[in-house]
Design an enzyme around this catalytic site. Sequence first.
Site, PDB file in Angstrom:
ATOM      1  N   ILE A  54      -6.868   8.172  -1.183  1.00 43.68           N
ATOM      2  CA  ILE A  54      -6.884   6.714  -1.184  1.00 43.68           C
ATOM      3  C   ILE A  54      -7.737   6.312   0.018  1.00 43.68           C
ATOM      4  CG2 ILE A  54      -4.680   6.674   0.089  1.00 43.68           C
ATOM      5  CD1 ILE A  54      -4.105   3.942  -1.060  1.00 43.68           C
ATOM      6  N   SER A  55      -8.713   5.434  -0.205  1.00 44.54           N
ATOM      7  CA  SER A  55      -9.627   5.047   0.865  1.00 44.54           C
ATOM      8  C   SER A  55      -8.897   4.296   1.972  1.00 44.54           C
ATOM      9  CB  SER A  55     -10.746   4.159   0.315  1.00 44.54           C
ATOM     10  OG  SER A  55     -11.561   4.867  -0.588  1.00 44.54           O
ATOM     11  N   GLN A  56      -9.460   4.365   3.177  1.00 47.72           N
ATOM     12  CA  GLN A  56      -8.875   3.637   4.299  1.00 47.72           C
ATOM     13  C   GLN A  56      -8.928   2.133   4.019  1.00 47.72           C
ATOM     14  OE1 GLN A  56     -12.523   4.999   6.678  1.00 47.72           O
ATOM     15  NE2 GLN A  56     -11.741   3.311   7.914  1.00 47.72           N
ATOM     16  N   PHE A  97     -16.688   9.648   1.070  1.00 46.71           N
ATOM     17  CA  PHE A  97     -15.915   9.570  -0.162  1.00 46.71           C
ATOM     18  C   PHE A  97     -15.871  10.941  -0.818  1.00 46.71           C
ATOM     19  CE2 PHE A  97     -16.809   5.110   0.339  1.00 46.71           C
ATOM     20  CZ  PHE A  97     -15.836   4.431  -0.370  1.00 46.71           C
ATOM     21  N   ARG A 102       0.819  -1.221   0.000  1.00 45.72           N
ATOM     22  CA  ARG A 102       0.000   0.000   0.000  1.00 45.72           C
ATOM     23  C   ARG A 102       0.855   1.275   0.000  1.00 45.72           C
ATOM     24  NH1 ARG A 102      -5.282   1.866   1.511  1.00 45.72           N
ATOM     25  NH2 ARG A 102      -5.207   3.696   2.870  1.00 45.72           N
TER      26      ARG A 102
END
Length: 209
Positions: free
Chosen positions: A59-61, A201, A33
């Site tokens: 970038i999403s968790q 988001f 990641r």
Amino acid sequence: MTSARTRTRMIDRLKQQGIRDARVLSVMGEVPRHVFVDEAISHKAYDDTSLPIGFGQTISQPYIVAQMTELALGAARHEKVLEIGTGCGYQTVILAQLFKTVHSIERIGGLSRAARERLSRLGVYNARLRHADGSKGMMDAAPFDVIIMTAAAPIPPENLLDQLGLGGRLIFPVGTTEQELRLIEHTEAGFVETRLEKVKFVPLLPGLA
């Protein structure tokens, strides 16, 4: 902070948060990641938080990535998935380990180019990236087994249902100030919608940038 021990802590946390699919946990433990974010914040890559990737995007968790991927694997088939919002390419790479082909759309040219280069360096060749308006989907490659949206639409994106194959799943955040993750399944009896949980988001925007 990008060691195997750090990744293991992330996986342990995902298990505690309710992620159960061994395939999802395995892939997320393998994909690096930290290479998807700027080096200056790479030490935060495995924390349970979203991070900036430039152009006002994030970038999403890890938990959200894992949850959406787990939901995707609940589809009847795992041949072809459409991702709306490539971003840095992290979710794209996760999906590419679990689906035969990933089609991914990104409206921001700079992000799309960077993601293409990143996937090439990682040796991911079953993901097809396109710089286009994701709000329209990708009719020329439909039908899809799964459609995942990584940006929130103000209303449920009914225009994408025509691109979803029988047994397929549309996974998407919806809302503006208050957002909710939802799932629409294409069954023989029609489309069945399930409301999941509150999320946050970036908004789904039309056009190119």
